[in-house]
Design a protein around this motif. Structure first.
Motif, PDB file in Angstrom:
ATOM      1  N   THR A   1       0.849  -1.190   0.000  1.00  6.57           N
ATOM      2  CA  THR A   1       0.000   0.000   0.000  1.00  6.57           C
ATOM      3  C   THR A   1       0.887   1.244   0.000  1.00  6.57           C
ATOM      4  O   THR A   1       2.038   1.204   0.423  1.00  6.57           O
ATOM      5  CB  THR A   1      -0.923   0.050   1.228  1.00  6.57           C
ATOM      6  N   MET A   2       0.325   2.333  -0.487  1.00  7.04           N
ATOM      7  CA  MET A   2       0.994   3.635  -0.428  1.00  7.04           C
ATOM      8  C   MET A   2       0.071   4.554   0.368  1.00  7.04           C
ATOM      9  O   MET A   2      -0.998   4.941  -0.113  1.00  7.04           O
ATOM     10  CB  MET A   2       1.233   4.195  -1.818  1.00  7.04           C
ATOM     11  N   LYS A   3       0.468   4.897   1.601  1.00  8.24           N
ATOM     12  CA  LYS A   3      -0.330   5.755   2.454  1.00  8.24           C
ATOM     13  C   LYS A   3       0.416   7.060   2.689  1.00  8.24           C
ATOM     14  O   LYS A   3       1.495   7.066   3.286  1.00  8.24           O
ATOM     15  CB  LYS A   3      -0.611   5.063   3.791  1.00  8.24           C
ATOM     16  N   ASP A   4      -0.168   8.136   2.179  1.00  9.54           N
ATOM     17  CA  ASP A   4       0.468   9.456   2.305  1.00  9.54           C
ATOM     18  C   ASP A   4       1.893   9.421   1.766  1.00  9.54           C
ATOM     19  O   ASP A   4       2.821   9.991   2.341  1.00  9.54           O
ATOM     20  CB  ASP A   4       0.477   9.918   3.765  1.00  9.54           C
ATOM     21  N   GLY A   5       2.055   8.710   0.646  1.00  9.14           N
ATOM     22  CA  GLY A   5       3.364   8.631   0.016  1.00  9.14           C
ATOM     23  C   GLY A   5       4.318   7.654   0.674  1.00  9.14           C
ATOM     24  O   GLY A   5       5.463   7.527   0.237  1.00  9.14           O
ATOM     25  N   LYS A   6       3.870   6.955   1.705  1.00  8.19           N
ATOM     26  CA  LYS A   6       4.726   6.007   2.411  1.00  8.19           C
ATOM     27  C   LYS A   6       4.402   4.582   1.993  1.00  8.19           C
ATOM     28  O   LYS A   6       3.249   4.157   2.022  1.00  8.19           O
ATOM     29  CB  LYS A   6       4.558   6.151   3.925  1.00  8.19           C
ATOM     30  N   PHE A   7       5.424   3.848   1.619  1.00 12.76           N
ATOM     31  CA  PHE A   7       5.279   2.473   1.155  1.00 12.76           C
ATOM     32  C   PHE A   7       5.182   1.523   2.341  1.00 12.76           C
ATOM     33  O   PHE A   7       5.941   1.632   3.300  1.00 12.76           O
ATOM     34  CB  PHE A   7       6.482   2.101   0.286  1.00 12.76           C
ATOM     35  N   GLU A   8       4.240   0.570   2.273  1.00  8.49           N
ATOM     36  CA  GLU A   8       4.135  -0.473   3.297  1.00  8.49           C
ATOM     37  C   GLU A   8       3.777  -1.796   2.633  1.00  8.49           C
ATOM     38  O   GLU A   8       2.884  -1.851   1.775  1.00  8.49           O
ATOM     39  CB  GLU A   8       3.057  -0.120   4.334  1.00  8.49           C
ATOM     40  N   TRP A   9       4.478  -2.855   3.037  1.00  3.90           N
ATOM     41  CA  TRP A   9       4.126  -4.183   2.549  1.00  3.90           C
ATOM     42  C   TRP A   9       2.839  -4.662   3.217  1.00  3.90           C
ATOM     43  O   TRP A   9       2.578  -4.349   4.374  1.00  3.90           O
ATOM     44  CB  TRP A   9       5.240  -5.188   2.864  1.00  3.90           C
ATOM     45  N   ILE A  10       2.083  -5.441   2.492  1.00  3.10           N
ATOM     46  CA  ILE A  10       0.944  -6.149   3.056  1.00  3.10           C
ATOM     47  C   ILE A  10       1.402  -7.575   3.346  1.00  3.10           C
ATOM     48  O   ILE A  10       1.890  -8.270   2.451  1.00  3.10           O
ATOM     49  CB  ILE A  10      -0.245  -6.172   2.068  1.00  3.10           C
ATOM     50  N   LYS A  11       1.323  -7.985   4.590  1.00  4.41           N
ATOM     51  CA  LYS A  11       1.770  -9.330   4.948  1.00  4.41           C
ATOM     52  C   LYS A  11       0.968 -10.378   4.191  1.00  4.41           C
ATOM     53  O   LYS A  11      -0.218 -10.170   3.953  1.00  4.41           O
ATOM     54  CB  LYS A  11       1.638  -9.548   6.465  1.00  4.41           C
ATOM     55  N   PRO A  12       1.561 -11.468   3.725  1.00  8.67           N
ATOM     56  CA  PRO A  12       2.915 -11.952   4.035  1.00  8.67           C
ATOM     57  C   PRO A  12       3.967 -11.529   3.019  1.00  8.67           C
ATOM     58  O   PRO A  12       5.038 -12.127   2.944  1.00  8.67           O
ATOM     59  CB  PRO A  12       2.726 -13.470   3.989  1.00  8.67           C
ATOM     60  N   PHE A  13       3.669 -10.489   2.204  1.00 13.25           N
ATOM     61  CA  PHE A  13       4.549 -10.179   1.084  1.00 13.25           C
ATOM     62  C   PHE A  13       5.765  -9.346   1.479  1.00 13.25           C
ATOM     63  O   PHE A  13       6.570  -8.975   0.623  1.00 13.25           O
ATOM     64  CB  PHE A  13       3.741  -9.507  -0.029  1.00 13.25           C
ATOM     65  N   ASP A  14       5.905  -9.077   2.778  1.00 17.97           N
ATOM     66  CA  ASP A  14       7.169  -8.525   3.261  1.00 17.97           C
ATOM     67  C   ASP A  14       8.241  -9.610   3.268  1.00 17.97           C
ATOM     68  O   ASP A  14       9.424  -9.321   3.413  1.00 17.97           O
ATOM     69  CB  ASP A  14       7.002  -7.926   4.653  1.00 17.97           C
ATOM     70  N   ASP A  15       7.818 -10.861   3.092  1.00 19.84           N
ATOM     71  CA  ASP A  15       8.735 -11.990   2.968  1.00 19.84           C
ATOM     72  C   ASP A  15       9.076 -12.176   1.487  1.00 19.84           C
ATOM     73  O   ASP A  15       8.180 -12.287   0.640  1.00 19.84           O
ATOM     74  CB  ASP A  15       8.094 -13.256   3.514  1.00 19.84           C
ATOM     75  N   ALA A  16      10.371 -12.204   1.159  1.00 24.53           N
ATOM     76  CA  ALA A  16      10.807 -12.246  -0.233  1.00 24.53           C
ATOM     77  C   ALA A  16      10.293 -13.481  -0.962  1.00 24.53           C
ATOM     78  O   ALA A  16       9.970 -13.412  -2.159  1.00 24.53           O
ATOM     79  CB  ALA A  16      12.333 -12.204  -0.296  1.00 24.53           C
ATOM     80  N   VAL A  17      10.205 -14.617  -0.276  1.00 22.05           N
ATOM     81  CA  VAL A  17       9.718 -15.836  -0.914  1.00 22.05           C
ATOM     82  C   VAL A  17       8.260 -15.685  -1.320  1.00 22.05           C
ATOM     83  O   VAL A  17       7.859 -16.039  -2.437  1.00 22.05           O
ATOM     84  CB  VAL A  17       9.910 -17.055   0.016  1.00 22.05           C
ATOM     85  N   GLN A  18       7.454 -15.140  -0.424  1.00 21.85           N
ATOM     86  CA  GLN A  18       6.033 -14.946  -0.732  1.00 21.85           C
ATOM     87  C   GLN A  18       5.847 -13.950  -1.871  1.00 21.85           C
ATOM     88  O   GLN A  18       4.962 -14.115  -2.721  1.00 21.85           O
ATOM     89  CB  GLN A  18       5.291 -14.457   0.524  1.00 21.85           C
ATOM     90  N   LEU A  19       6.697 -12.924  -1.904  1.00 27.13           N
ATOM     91  CA  LEU A  19       6.604 -11.940  -2.982  1.00 27.13           C
ATOM     92  C   LEU A  19       6.967 -12.580  -4.313  1.00 27.13           C
ATOM     93  O   LEU A  19       6.316 -12.340  -5.332  1.00 27.13           O
ATOM     94  CB  LEU A  19       7.524 -10.751  -2.688  1.00 27.13           C
ATOM     95  N   ARG A  20       8.006 -13.397  -4.323  1.00 23.06           N
ATOM     96  CA  ARG A  20       8.409 -14.091  -5.548  1.00 23.06           C
ATOM     97  C   ARG A  20       7.296 -15.004  -6.054  1.00 23.06           C
ATOM     98  O   ARG A  20       7.127 -15.189  -7.256  1.00 23.06           O
ATOM     99  CB  ARG A  20       9.663 -14.926  -5.284  1.00 23.06           C
ATOM    100  N   ASN A  21       6.560 -15.604  -5.142  1.00 29.74           N
ATOM    101  CA  ASN A  21       5.517 -16.539  -5.542  1.00 29.74           C
ATOM    102  C   ASN A  21       4.413 -15.887  -6.361  1.00 29.74           C
ATOM    103  O   ASN A  21       3.707 -16.569  -7.115  1.00 29.74           O
ATOM    104  CB  ASN A  21       4.913 -17.225  -4.315  1.00 29.74           C
ATOM    105  N   VAL A  22       4.267 -14.584  -6.221  1.00 27.64           N
ATOM    106  CA  VAL A  22       3.265 -13.878  -7.046  1.00 27.64           C
ATOM    107  C   VAL A  22       3.947 -13.106  -8.184  1.00 27.64           C
ATOM    108  O   VAL A  22       3.289 -12.370  -8.907  1.00 27.64           O
ATOM    109  CB  VAL A  22       2.412 -12.918  -6.196  1.00 27.64           C
ATOM    110  N   GLY A  23       5.272 -13.282  -8.334  1.00 32.72           N
ATOM    111  CA  GLY A  23       5.975 -12.643  -9.439  1.00 32.72           C
ATOM    112  C   GLY A  23       6.648 -11.335  -9.100  1.00 32.72           C
ATOM    113  O   GLY A  23       7.199 -10.672  -9.988  1.00 32.72           O
ATOM    114  N   GLY A  24       6.625 -10.923  -7.823  1.00 36.01           N
ATOM    115  CA  GLY A  24       7.296  -9.691  -7.437  1.00 36.01           C
ATOM    116  C   GLY A  24       8.804  -9.821  -7.561  1.00 36.01           C
ATOM    117  O   GLY A  24       9.369 -10.876  -7.260  1.00 36.01           O
ATOM    118  N   PHE A  25       9.450  -8.780  -7.992  1.00 37.57           N
ATOM    119  CA  PHE A  25      10.897  -8.733  -8.178  1.00 37.57           C
ATOM    120  C   PHE A  25      11.393  -9.871  -9.059  1.00 37.57           C
ATOM    121  O   PHE A  25      12.501 -10.349  -8.930  1.00 37.57           O
ATOM    122  CB  PHE A  25      11.631  -8.749  -6.831  1.00 37.57           C
ATOM    123  N   ALA A  26      10.539 -10.320  -9.980  1.00 38.13           N
ATOM    124  CA  ALA A  26      10.916 -11.411 -10.870  1.00 38.13           C
ATOM    125  C   ALA A  26      11.237 -10.930 -12.279  1.00 38.13           C
ATOM    126  O   ALA A  26      12.162 -11.444 -12.913  1.00 38.13           O
ATOM    127  CB  ALA A  26       9.795 -12.449 -10.930  1.00 38.13           C
TER     128      ALA A  26
END
Length: 508
Positions: A377-402
Motif C-alpha cells: 500500500t501507499m499511504k500518504d506517500g509512504k510504502f508499506e508491505w501487506i503481509k505476508p509479502f514482506d517476505d521475499a519468498v512470498q513476494l516471488r511466488n506472485v511474481g514480485g521482483f521477478a
C-alpha cells in the motif's frame, strides 16, 4: 542486489554463431524487413512476444504479475526464465535454431557489435520514436553508448548504477575520537588507529582496518582514484589513450598499498579471499572500512550485521596528493547488460511496447513490488508491505521482483525506497568521478588478448603489494615491457583511434 546476465560464448563460439546468424536472420538490419514481416504474419488477437531472461531464484511460471503485464499491455508476453548460468547456452541454442526470443539481453560490448554486424538484432530508433516514450524520457540521453553503431541504436542499456561508496565505521571513529578522513594522510592515520587501538573493544589486536579483494576490483577504486587512476578505464596521455595500469599515478598507488599491507592496514588475504568470506568479516564486526555498493553496505546487509547495537557507517571521498579523489566514472550509456529486439521478431512494435511498459513508473512498481492493494500500500506517500509479502519468498511466488531484470526503470521504486544514507552514498560516488578517456568501442586486440593482459596486471599488482623490500620500480618497468609486448602497444593504438572517432561522432 541485482543479478547480472551471463556472458556470451568465447571467440570460437562467436565465429560459429556468426555464420548461423547470417544464414538464419532475415532482414537487412534497418528494421524495415522485420516490421514488414510483422505486418504480414501478425496473428489475429493479441500479439505474442517472447522474452528470454535469467533468474536468480525460482518463481511460478504463471503468477499474478505476469498476468497483470499481459492485461496492462494487451500483449501475450511469454517469458522463458532460465537459471543465470544457463542463460548463455539457452540463447545461443535458440539463435542457432532460427527461433530466437523476441527480446533478450547481452552482457558484453563486443557481443553487441557481433549481433549488429550479423543482423541478428534490430536498430531501435524508429521503434523508440513510435512506441518508446517512457524509455526515451527515462533513458534517452544514455542511448549513445555501446549499442550506438554507425549512427543507429541497437540496444537499450541498463544504465543502472548502484554506486561504489567507501564506508567507514562511524561508531569506531567516534569511539577513538577520530574525524571522517578526506585526505590520504587522514585515511592512513584512521586505518592505523583501527589496527592498533582495539576499536571493537575485545582486548585483542584482531581487526581488519580496510577490506580488500582482488576478486572485486571496486574495493580498490578509491585508492587508485586518489592518485588519478580510473580502474579498468583508459586515460589520455600525450594525445594517446593508455590503459589504466600504465597511467601516471598507478605505481604510486601500488606503492601505497604495499606500505599498507606491510603495516597490517588491509585484508592480509586480499589476493585469495572469496567475496562471501570478506563480506562476513564486515558483517561480524571485524572490519573498519570497506568500499562496495551502498545498497549492500547500508541497506540490504542491515540484517546481516551480528553486533547489537548495529554498526553505523559514513561514506567519504579520499583525495590524493594533487587534490583528486573519488571514483572511476560511472558511464550510464555503457552500463549493461543491454536489451535487444531480435531481427526475427514477428511484431517488433509489440516488443517495444512491452519494453516501454517495463520502463514506465507503472511497470516498474508492478515488477518490483507486485500489485498495489494486494502486495503493498501507499499511504500518504509512504510504502508499506501487506503481509505476508514482506517476505521475499512470498513476494516471488506472485511474481514480485521477478521480471524487472528484463528491462527496468532508472531511479525507480527500488531506489526511492532506499534509506537516506544509502541514497547519499550512491549520489556521492556517482557525483565524484575522476578524469578519464573512456571508449565505448572494443579494441580488436581484446578479442584474443584481454584475459592475458588483465591477468598480467593482477599478477603484478598482487606481487608488488605483498613485496617486502623488493624494488617496485624495477618490477613495474619489467611489467610494462611485458604488457606492451603482449598486446599493450596494439591496444593503445586501437583505443586511441576508437576514442578519436567516437569523440567526433558524438559531437555530430
Amino acid at each position: 542486489m541485482r543479478k547480472r546476465m551471463g556472458t556470451w560464448a568465447g571467440p570460437a563460439g562467436i565465429v560459429i554463431l556468426a555464420g548461423v546468424m547470417l544464414s538464419a536472420c532475415s532482414g537487412g538490419g534497418d528494421g524495415k524487413e522485420g516490421a514488414a514481416a510483422g505486418q504480414s504474419d501478425k496473428p489475429k488477437g493479441p500479439s505474442t512476444v517472447t522474452v528470454l531472461m535469467s533468474k536468480a531464484t525460482n518463481f511460478p511460471e504463471d503468477n499474478l504479475v505476469i498476468q497483470e503485464i499481459r492485461k496492462r499491455t494487451g500483449i501475450n508476453v511469454q517469458v522463458i526464465a532460465v537459471d543465470a548460468p544457463d542463460y548463455e547456452n539457452k540463447l545461443n541454442t535458440m539463435i542457432a535454431s532460427s527461433s530466437p526470443p523476441d527480446i533478450f539481453r547481452s552482457a558484453s560490448k563486443a557481443k553487441i557489435k557481433e549481433l549488429a554486424d550479423n543482423k541478428a538484432i534490430l536498430p531501435l530508433d524508429d521503434l523508440l520514436a513510435k512506441n518508446g516514450k517512457n524509455i526515451m524520457d527515462n533513458k534517452g540521453k544514455y542511448l549513445k553508448g555501446a549499442g550506438f553503431i554507425d549512427g543507429k541504436n541497437y540496444a537499450i542499456p541498463t544504465a543502472y548504477v548502484l554506486g561504489n561508496g567507501l564506508a567507514f565505521r562511524q561508531d569506531w571513529l567516534d569511539k577513538l575520537g577520530l574525524k571522517v578522513p578526506t585526505t590520504l594522510d587522514e585515511y592512513d592515520n584512521v586505518l592505523r588507529a583501527f589496527a592498533n587501538r582495539d576499536p571493537d573493544g575485545n582486548g585483542k589486536k584482531d581487526t581488519i582496518p580496510l577490506g580488500l579483494m582482488i576478486a572485486a576490483d571496486q574495493t580498490f577504486d578509491h585508492l587508485f582514484a586518489a592518485y588519478g587512476v580510473p580502474m579498468k578505464t583508459g586515460v589520455l596521455v600525450d594525445g594517446k589513450v593508455v590503459p589504466w595500469m600504465l597511467a601516471p599515478g598507478y605505481l604510486d598507488a601500488v606503492k601505497h598499498l604495499n606500505m599498507m599491507y606491510n603495516e597490517g592496514l588491509i585484508e592480509p588475504d586480499f589476493a585469495t579471499v572469496p567475496n562471501m568470506q570478506e563480506f562476513e568479516k564486515l558483517w561480524n564486526g571485524k572490519m573498519g572500512a570497506f568500499q562496495f555498493n551502498p545498497p549492500g553496505t547500508t541497506q540490504n546487509w542491515l540484517t546481516r550485521y551480528i553486533e547489537n547495537p548495529k554498526p553505523t557507517f559514513v561514506y567519504t571521498v579520499i583525495k590524493g596528493p594533487t587534490g583528486i579523489g573519488g571514483n572511476t566514472r560511472f558511464v550510464r550509456e555503457d552500463k549493461g547488460p543491454w536489451t535487444h529486439i531480435s531481427s526475427k521478431a514477428k511484431d517488433p512494435d509489440a516488443a517495444m511496447k512491452v519494453l516501454d511498459f517495463l520502463n514506465s513508473e507503472e511497470g516498474d512498481r508492478l515488477t518490483w513490488a507486485g500489485v498495489e492493494g494486494q502486495q503493498y500500500t501507499m499511504k500518504d506517500g509512504k510504502f508499506e508491505w501487506i503481509k505476508p509479502f514482506d517476505d521475499a519468498v512470498q513476494l516471488r511466488n506472485v511474481g514480485g521482483f521477478a521480471y524487472n531484470g528484463i528491462s527496468q526503470r532508472l531511479d525507480g521504486m527500488e531506489f526511492q525506497l532506499m534509506n537516506e544514507q544509502t541514497r547519499k552514498g550512491i549520489e556521492m560516488s556517482v557525483n565524484s568521478p575522476i578524469p578519464d578517456a573512456y571508449i565505448f568501442g572494443v579494441p580488436e586486440i581484446e578479442r584474443d588478448k584481454k584475459k592475458v593482459l588483465d591477468d598480467l596486471e593482477v599478477e603484478f599488482r598482487t606481487t608488488a603489494i605483498v613485496s617486502k623490500g623488493g624494488n617496485l620500480d624495477k618490477m613495474y618497468d619489467d611489467f610494462k615491457k611485458k604488457y606492451l609486448a603482449e598486446g599493450g602497444t596494439a591496444w593503445i593504438e586501437q583505443a586511441t583511434a576508437i576514442y578519436k572517432k567516437e569523440q567526433a561522432d558524438f559531437k555530430k
